[in-house]
Design a protein around this motif. Structure first.
Motif, PDB file in Angstrom:
ATOM      1  N   THR A 674       0.947  -1.185  -0.086  1.00  0.00           N
ATOM      2  CA  THR A 674       0.029   0.042  -0.025  1.00  0.00           C
ATOM      3  C   THR A 674       0.734   1.399   0.022  1.00  0.00           C
ATOM      4  O   THR A 674       2.124   1.370   0.280  1.00  0.00           O
ATOM      5  CB  THR A 674      -0.951   0.265   1.188  1.00  0.00           C
ATOM      6  OG1 THR A 674       0.026   0.050   2.424  1.00  0.00           O
ATOM      7  CG2 THR A 674      -1.799  -1.015   1.263  1.00  0.00           C
ATOM      8  N   GLY A 675       0.190   2.379  -0.115  1.00  0.00           N
ATOM      9  CA  GLY A 675       0.937   3.531   0.093  1.00  0.00           C
ATOM     10  C   GLY A 675       0.948   3.931   1.479  1.00  0.00           C
ATOM     11  O   GLY A 675       0.352   3.183   2.277  1.00  0.00           O
ATOM     12  N   THR A 707      -7.504   2.690   6.612  1.00  0.00           N
ATOM     13  CA  THR A 707      -6.982   4.188   6.205  1.00  0.00           C
ATOM     14  C   THR A 707      -5.986   4.455   7.571  1.00  0.00           C
ATOM     15  O   THR A 707      -6.488   4.238   8.578  1.00  0.00           O
ATOM     16  CB  THR A 707      -8.036   4.786   5.940  1.00  0.00           C
ATOM     17  OG1 THR A 707      -8.811   4.392   4.767  1.00  0.00           O
ATOM     18  CG2 THR A 707      -7.541   6.302   5.405  1.00  0.00           C
ATOM     19  N   TRP A 719      -7.905   9.913  -2.233  1.00  0.00           N
ATOM     20  CA  TRP A 719      -7.037   8.737  -2.804  1.00  0.00           C
ATOM     21  C   TRP A 719      -6.556   9.019  -4.254  1.00  0.00           C
ATOM     22  O   TRP A 719      -5.384   8.316  -4.741  1.00  0.00           O
ATOM     23  CB  TRP A 719      -7.728   7.410  -2.837  1.00  0.00           C
ATOM     24  CG  TRP A 719      -8.165   6.885  -1.374  1.00  0.00           C
ATOM     25  CD1 TRP A 719      -9.292   7.114  -0.719  1.00  0.00           C
ATOM     26  CD2 TRP A 719      -7.299   6.563  -0.379  1.00  0.00           C
ATOM     27  NE1 TRP A 719      -9.224   6.539   0.665  1.00  0.00           N
ATOM     28  CE2 TRP A 719      -7.940   6.093   0.684  1.00  0.00           C
ATOM     29  CE3 TRP A 719      -5.772   6.144  -0.508  1.00  0.00           C
ATOM     30  CZ2 TRP A 719      -7.252   5.663   1.775  1.00  0.00           C
ATOM     31  CZ3 TRP A 719      -5.242   5.607   0.458  1.00  0.00           C
ATOM     32  CH2 TRP A 719      -5.973   5.248   1.725  1.00  0.00           C
ATOM     33  N   GLU A 722      -4.896   6.299  -6.779  1.00  0.00           N
ATOM     34  CA  GLU A 722      -3.983   4.956  -5.879  1.00  0.00           C
ATOM     35  C   GLU A 722      -4.951   3.841  -6.024  1.00  0.00           C
ATOM     36  O   GLU A 722      -6.361   3.954  -5.953  1.00  0.00           O
ATOM     37  CB  GLU A 722      -3.881   5.546  -4.564  1.00  0.00           C
ATOM     38  CG  GLU A 722      -3.034   4.411  -3.674  1.00  0.00           C
ATOM     39  CD  GLU A 722      -2.531   4.823  -2.411  1.00  0.00           C
ATOM     40  OE1 GLU A 722      -2.175   4.140  -1.546  1.00  0.00           O
ATOM     41  OE2 GLU A 722      -2.606   6.012  -2.118  1.00  0.00           O
ATOM     42  N   THR A 723      -4.058   2.764  -6.357  1.00  0.00           N
ATOM     43  CA  THR A 723      -5.036   1.214  -6.285  1.00  0.00           C
ATOM     44  C   THR A 723      -4.428   0.356  -5.458  1.00  0.00           C
ATOM     45  O   THR A 723      -3.157   0.519  -4.955  1.00  0.00           O
ATOM     46  CB  THR A 723      -5.038   0.638  -7.501  1.00  0.00           C
ATOM     47  OG1 THR A 723      -3.646   0.559  -8.212  1.00  0.00           O
ATOM     48  CG2 THR A 723      -5.677   1.793  -8.535  1.00  0.00           C
ATOM     49  N   ILE A 724      -4.750  -0.818  -4.992  1.00  0.00           N
ATOM     50  CA  ILE A 724      -4.500  -1.796  -4.416  1.00  0.00           C
ATOM     51  C   ILE A 724      -4.571  -2.861  -5.406  1.00  0.00           C
ATOM     52  O   ILE A 724      -5.678  -3.276  -5.844  1.00  0.00           O
ATOM     53  CB  ILE A 724      -4.933  -1.879  -2.983  1.00  0.00           C
ATOM     54  CG1 ILE A 724      -4.277  -3.110  -2.115  1.00  0.00           C
ATOM     55  CG2 ILE A 724      -6.589  -2.211  -3.212  1.00  0.00           C
ATOM     56  CD1 ILE A 724      -4.656  -2.916  -0.582  1.00  0.00           C
ATOM     57  N   ARG A 743      -6.888  -5.667  -9.257  1.00  0.00           N
ATOM     58  CA  ARG A 743      -6.301  -4.179  -8.718  1.00  0.00           C
ATOM     59  C   ARG A 743      -7.819  -3.208  -8.860  1.00  0.00           C
ATOM     60  O   ARG A 743      -8.465  -3.161  -9.835  1.00  0.00           O
ATOM     61  CB  ARG A 743      -5.426  -3.650  -9.860  1.00  0.00           C
ATOM     62  CG  ARG A 743      -4.685  -2.334  -9.196  1.00  0.00           C
ATOM     63  CD  ARG A 743      -3.599  -1.949  -9.886  1.00  0.00           C
ATOM     64  NE  ARG A 743      -2.466  -2.615  -9.822  1.00  0.00           N
ATOM     65  CZ  ARG A 743      -1.613  -2.579  -9.013  1.00  0.00           C
ATOM     66  NH1 ARG A 743      -1.911  -1.734  -8.150  1.00  0.00           N
ATOM     67  NH2 ARG A 743      -0.668  -3.576  -8.891  1.00  0.00           N
ATOM     68  N   PRO A 745      -9.384   0.599  -7.264  1.00  0.00           N
ATOM     69  CA  PRO A 745      -9.021   1.758  -6.831  1.00  0.00           C
ATOM     70  C   PRO A 745      -9.287   2.011  -5.196  1.00  0.00           C
ATOM     71  O   PRO A 745     -10.418   1.459  -4.886  1.00  0.00           O
ATOM     72  CB  PRO A 745      -9.951   2.731  -7.720  1.00  0.00           C
ATOM     73  CG  PRO A 745     -10.324   1.873  -8.872  1.00  0.00           C
ATOM     74  CD  PRO A 745     -10.173   0.406  -8.338  1.00  0.00           C
ATOM     75  N   MET A 746      -8.476   2.686  -4.617  1.00  0.00           N
ATOM     76  CA  MET A 746      -8.526   2.949  -3.126  1.00  0.00           C
ATOM     77  C   MET A 746      -9.944   3.742  -2.950  1.00  0.00           C
ATOM     78  O   MET A 746     -10.808   3.381  -1.931  1.00  0.00           O
ATOM     79  CB  MET A 746      -7.587   3.497  -2.525  1.00  0.00           C
ATOM     80  CG  MET A 746      -6.236   2.532  -2.340  1.00  0.00           C
ATOM     81  SD  MET A 746      -6.265   1.038  -1.473  1.00  0.00           S
ATOM     82  CE  MET A 746      -5.836   1.764   0.218  1.00  0.00           C
TER      83      MET A 746
END
Length: 764
Positions: A674-675, A707, A719, A722-724, A743, A745-746
């Motif tokens: 994750t970011g 989060t 977000w 950003e994806t996961i 994948r 999107p957050m």
């Protein structure tokens, strides 16, 4: 085993009342019911750690009959046991074993229960009654002092009072004096037990072990194992009798791990609690918060210096007798080249060295079994402490003292270890943490208040090393503040400027003691709304623990009156402003609250939910966190979950608890990349997710995304893109009902709730 729910039994909340909760707890998803101590304590005890009779289940709770009925209600039971100590009641005759030992002395069959120095000093006399005043008298065949009652040694009944007193196996001394027995921390009314003695072990555990054998109890939580002479040996004796879960209330300091040879399932979870708290703290706020703290309190920004002074303070305040006894035990040892100019080169130098060694110990205990070679880690800890201690005492004598506590006389080796824990608990937990608090959510049992935050990678590494059945927790009956109070305080690490401005304005309007005011404002904001009485009671305890103006031993009615007035004015004058600031904080604290709950409930280990904390709870240190819980409200909310903070927290809790029942508790923990603003992991999937093997076909799997650092996330614009990358397979969002693959999107995954709990099906 999947989870526990801790309840605090009291005379008005006993086994029958708890049995009435079983249906609710099963619906919540709880696996085991976890009870505070159940053996007979003093009749009005609100906590149960002051056991007076190991021979029965506590009558005020409903006795053994009530306990068996609770066990039949449908949830397996885990009980808290107290092997380290029992109470010295008033009158003392209520403790039959102590009475026998004091009456008959070393010849009593119960003398072996306690770690006595004969004649035994009992610190109960008020000033003016020392050595003995008119309040001490013989009446009805016993010795009386106000409400205290002591036995008279057989054959001495006829003596005049002065001679009779000298002929006893005990001495009554001033209440400030050190007792002639090992005790629990500095509490002279809790006398240490010699659980290492097989007869004492058998007598104090007979009822508990019979309840396990009968299937009434499924497991145990062992209170304060570090107080025992040989914790590992104790657990080796206990473990064969406990086929179910066995946890120890062992406090681990940052990076410390439970000794590998202890035959138990793990700790009660303070190590996990502190790691989770730090995960939601922004380390970039450290300097600003420490600066605000120093500016408003005048306290040094060097926590280690404050910690050092606090431990030195409590040794001289509470533990002089323990240090004197240690010094005496080691006093005949060869101290080598002591300075011949020292009038008492042995004991004077040795005592100073032992004090500094105790102060420098970085953990609650380093384990040495007399006659056995110490572990390398134990030697490393004590040698490291000796290097620090050498800066404050004769280095040669400190080195000799370190050798003695590693390899010296057996009794002294054990006594040093049994003293380390009380010095750490009183010096750090109950003193330093009330003196140094730039961000009070870090000031928890076993916490390091100068360590602001951990990275996601550090958290993943911690989880990878956890025993699969260790307990995890966020709140307990002993935490300094509840999980949602810490969730609010963590937000301050992201709003240090706004916080400094707010607390500065409040201080300008209402002030009292700069060393306490800053803690007061953090507490007031983090528990808002709170009554003046609750707030004042907390501040009074905090001031007594800090010991900078008053203490439990040194009250000051004028200060205490001023403190209560400060609490009233803070609420009345600054309450509206505090409420506004708390409302701002709560936009982000809700994110922290839900995130830490999801993480704790699904990370490795067995999660414990402290009574009532399935929804928001804003409580401070005991007794505040042991107030009655409104279970009817929780029942209603569970039946009709809403979108409030309480409703969302309850939804996260029950969803995670029920999911745990469907996944392998020993299943692998797999970090997911994750970011900065999220933490994510999978449970129950194959570690080789990059090969496409994905989810096992015969068990459920889980993915948790939470989060973190929500203020900075909002300020960067959310977000964005950003994806996961989810593990292979189909993943159903249990909170939102949407299915995800690949994948994601957050912003889509976390659009309705700041956490996601996903259940996986096999990759197809």
């Amino acid at each position: 085993m999947t989870s526990t729910y801790r309840v605090q039994l009291t005379p008005d909340f006993g086994f029958a009342e708890v049995a009435g909760l079983v249906g609710y707890l099963r619906e919540l998803g709880i696996g085991h019911l976890y009870l505070s101590p159940i053996l007979q304590a003093v009749c009005d005890s609100r906590h149960g750690y002051d056991v007076v009779d190991h021979g029965g289940v506590r009558a005020e709770f409903g006795g053994e009959k009530g306990l068996r009925e609770l066990a039949a209600a449908g949830l397996p039971l885990v009980a808290d046991i107290v092997p380290n100590h029992m109470t010295i009641p008033v009158p003392e005759s209520r403790n039959a074993q102590l009475w026998s030992a004091l009456r008959d002395g070393p010849q009593s069959p119960h003398a072996r229960w306690f770690d006595f120095q004969w004649p035994v000093a009992f610190p109960i006399l008020d000033p003016g009654d020392e050595p003995y005043g008119t309040a001490v008298e013989v009446a009805d065949g016993v010795l009386r002092y106000h409400d205290h009652v002591f036995p008279i040694r057989p054959g001495t009944e006829h003596l005049p009072l002065p001679e009779l007193l000298e002929a006893q196996h005990y001495r009554l001394v001033g209440w400030r004096e050190s007792p002639g027995y090992r005790r629990f921390f500095d509490v002279s009314s809790l006398i240490g037990l010699r659980a290492e003695d097989p007869e004492v072990f058998a007598a104090t555990h007979a009822v508990t072990l019979s309840l396990i054998e009968d299937g009434v109890l499924d497991g145990l939580r062992v209170d304060h194992p570090d107080g025992l002479a040989d914790p590992c040996g104790y657990l080796r004796r206990l473990r064969p009798h406990v086929p179910g879960p066995l946890w120890v209330e062992k406090i681990l300091i940052d990076g410390e791990r439970l000794p590998g040879d202890w035959p138990c399932d793990g700790t009660t979870g303070y190590d996990a609690l502190n790691m989770i708290t730090r995960l939601f703290v922004d380390p970039s706020g450290r300097d600003a918060l420490v600066g605000t703290f120093g500016r408003l309190t005048g306290v040094s920004d060097d926590y280690e210096a404050v910690r050092y002074e606090a431990k030195k303070h409590v040794i001289e305040l509470f533990f002089r007798g323990e240090v004197d006894r240690l010094t005496s035990d080691l006093g005949d040892a060869d101290l080598g080249d002591a300075d011949p100019g020292d009038a008492d080169p042995g004991k004077t130098g040795l005592r100073e060295a032992l004090v500094e060694l105790l102060v420098a110990m970085p953990v609650y205990r380093a384990y040495v079994n007399p006659g056995e070679r110490p572990l390398d880690e134990t030697v490393r800890i004590i040698r490291g402490a000796a290097r620090e201690a050498a800066a404050h005492a004769d280095p040669d004598v400190v080195a000799k003292a370190a050798d003695l506590v590693l390899y010296g006389p057996a009794e002294a080796v054990t006594r040093f270890q049994q003293t380390c824990g009380p010095v750490m608990a009183k010096g750090v937990e109950d003193t330093a943490l009330y003196r140094w608090y730039p961000l009070a959510c870090l000031n928890e049992v076993g916490g390091e208040p100068d360590r602001f935050g951990v990275s996601v990678a550090e958290f993943h590494a911690f989880c990878a090393g956890l025993p699969p059945k260790t307990m995890t927790t966020l709140s307990t009956h002993d935490t300094k503040r509840s999980e949602d109070v810490r969730a609010r305080l963590a937000v301050l690490s992201e709003l240090p400027g706004e916080w400094a401005e707010a607390v500065g304005s409040w201080t300008a309007e209402v002030s009292f003691d700069p060393r306490l005011d800053y803690l007061a404002w953090q507490s007031l904001m983090a528990v808002w709304p709170i009554s003046v009485e609750r707030f004042a009671d907390y501040l009074l305890k905090a001031a007594r623990e800090a010991k900078t103006a008053i203490s439990w031993m040194e009250p000051d009615p004028r200060y205490e009156s001023g403190l209560r007035d400060f609490a009233r004015r803070a609420v009345e004058v600054c309450g509206p402003s505090v409420a506004s600031f708390t409302a701002l904080v709560d936009r982000y604290a809700r994110v922290n609250s839900l995130g830490q709950k999801a993480v704790q409930l699904l990370m490795p280990g067995i999660p414990d939910v402290y009574q009532g904390n399935e929804i928001t709870d804003f409580s401070l240190v005991d007794p505040d966190n042991r107030r009655p819980v409104d279970f009817e409200r929780r029942r209603r909310l569970l039946a009709a979950l809403d979108d409030t903070w309480d409703g969302q927290k309850l939804l996260v809790t029950t969803t995670a608890l029920k999911l745990r029942q469907r996944i392998d508790p020993a299943g692998p923990y797999v970090p997911i990349a994750t970011g900065e603003h999220a933490v994510a992991f999978a449970r129950g999937i194959d570690r080789r997710i990059d090969t496409g093997t994905g989810v096992s076909a015969d068990t459920s799997a889980a993915v948790v995304i939470a989060t973190r650092l929500p203020v900075k996330l909002e300020r960067r614009g959310g977000w964005g893109g950003e994806t996961i990358a989810l593990p292979p397979g189909r993943w159903r969002d249990l909170l939102g009902g949407v299915e995800h693959t690949g994948r994601v999107p957050m912003a889509h995954l976390l659009s309705r709730c700041p956490v996601a709990i996903l259940e996986g099906a096999p990759a197809g």
